[in-house]
Scaffold this motif. Structure first.
Motif, short mmCIF file in Angstrom:
data_model
loop_
_atom_site.label_atom_id
_atom_site.label_comp_id
_atom_site.label_asym_id
_atom_site.label_seq_id
_atom_site.Cartn_x
_atom_site.Cartn_y
_atom_site.Cartn_z
N TYR A 161 0.83 -1.20 0.00
CA TYR A 161 0.00 0.00 0.00
C TYR A 161 0.87 1.26 0.00
CZ TYR A 161 -3.57 3.38 1.17
OH TYR A 161 -4.40 4.47 1.15
N SER A 162 1.93 1.25 0.78
CA SER A 162 2.82 2.42 0.84
C SER A 162 3.49 2.68 -0.51
CB SER A 162 3.90 2.21 1.90
OG SER A 162 3.31 2.07 3.16
N VAL A 163 3.93 1.62 -1.15
CA VAL A 163 4.57 1.78 -2.46
C VAL A 163 3.55 2.27 -3.48
CG1 VAL A 163 5.68 0.52 -4.36
CG2 VAL A 163 6.42 0.13 -2.00
N TRP A 164 2.35 1.70 -3.46
CA TRP A 164 1.28 2.09 -4.38
C TRP A 164 0.95 3.59 -4.23
CZ3 TRP A 164 -4.15 2.98 -3.19
CH2 TRP A 164 -4.99 2.98 -4.31
N VAL A 165 0.77 4.00 -2.99
CA VAL A 165 0.47 5.41 -2.73
C VAL A 165 1.67 6.29 -3.12
CG1 VAL A 165 0.05 7.10 -0.89
CG2 VAL A 165 -1.23 4.96 -0.94
N GLY A 166 2.87 5.84 -2.80
CA GLY A 166 4.07 6.61 -3.12
C GLY A 166 4.22 6.84 -4.62
N ILE A 167 4.00 5.80 -5.41
CA ILE A 167 4.06 5.94 -6.87
C ILE A 167 3.02 6.96 -7.32
CG2 ILE A 167 3.64 4.76 -9.07
CD1 ILE A 167 4.75 2.19 -7.70
N LEU B 155 10.55 8.80 -2.88
CA LEU B 155 11.20 7.79 -3.75
C LEU B 155 12.20 6.95 -2.96
CD1 LEU B 155 11.77 9.84 -7.02
CD2 LEU B 155 10.23 7.89 -6.71
N LEU B 156 12.94 7.59 -2.09
CA LEU B 156 13.89 6.86 -1.24
C LEU B 156 13.15 5.87 -0.35
CD1 LEU B 156 16.85 6.56 -0.34
CD2 LEU B 156 16.42 8.34 1.34
N GLY B 157 12.01 6.28 0.19
CA GLY B 157 11.20 5.39 1.01
C GLY B 157 10.67 4.21 0.22
N ILE B 158 10.25 4.44 -1.02
CA ILE B 158 9.77 3.36 -1.87
C ILE B 158 10.88 2.35 -2.13
CG2 ILE B 158 8.97 2.79 -4.21
CD1 ILE B 158 7.41 5.46 -4.16
N VAL B 159 12.05 2.86 -2.46
CA VAL B 159 13.21 1.97 -2.70
C VAL B 159 13.54 1.20 -1.42
CG1 VAL B 159 15.68 1.91 -3.22
CG2 VAL B 159 14.14 3.33 -4.59
N GLY B 160 13.52 1.88 -0.29
CA GLY B 160 13.82 1.22 0.98
C GLY B 160 12.82 0.12 1.29
#
Length: 104
Positions: free
Chosen positions: A59-65, A94-99
Motif C-alpha cells: 500500500y505504501s509503495v502504491w500510494v508513493g508511486i 522515492l527513497l522510502g519506496i526503494v527502501g
C-alpha cells in the motif's frame, strides 16, 4: 511478478488521479470513463499484488508511486509549482519506496 503488478497498479493510480482533473466533477463522459476504468484496474491490481506482498509495504509503495507521479504530472500538465522543498520531499518519498522494496 507481484512487484511488476504493483508498479502497474501505481501507474494506473497516477492515470486516475490526473484524470480526475479532466472529468470536471464527472460531468465529462469520456474522461470520467477513463478515470473510473483506471481506478478499478488500479485497485484490482493492488489486490492481486497483495496476495504475495505485505499490506503495509504494498500500500505504501502504491500510494508513493501515485503521489510522486501526480505531483510530476501536475507540474507538467497544469503548471503547478515545484519548489525546492517539493522536489526534496518527492526524492524522500522515492527513497522510502526503494527502501521498502529492498526490505521486502
Amino acid at each position: 511478478m507481484a512487484w511488476l503488478i504493483l508498479l502497474l497498479a501505481g501507474l494506473l493510480e497516477i492515470v486516475w488521479a490526473v484524470g480526475l482533473k479532466y472529468t470536471a466533477g464527472f460531468t465529462k463522459p469520456w474522461p470520467s470513463i477513463i478515470t473510473l476504468s483506471a481506478m478499478i484496474a488500479s485497485f484490482v491490481l493492488l489486490g492481486h499484488a497483495l496476495r504475495t506482498l505485505p499490506l503495509g509495504v504494498a500500500y505504501s509503495v502504491w500510494v508513493g508511486i501515485g503521489v510522486v507521479g501526480t505531483v510530476v504530472f501536475g507540474a507538467w500538465l497544469f503548471d503547478e509549482s515545484l519548489s525546492l522543498l517539493k522536489i526534496v520531499s518527492i526524492l524522500l518519498i522515492l527513497l522510502g519506496i526503494v527502501g521498502l522494496k529492498l526490505t521486502s
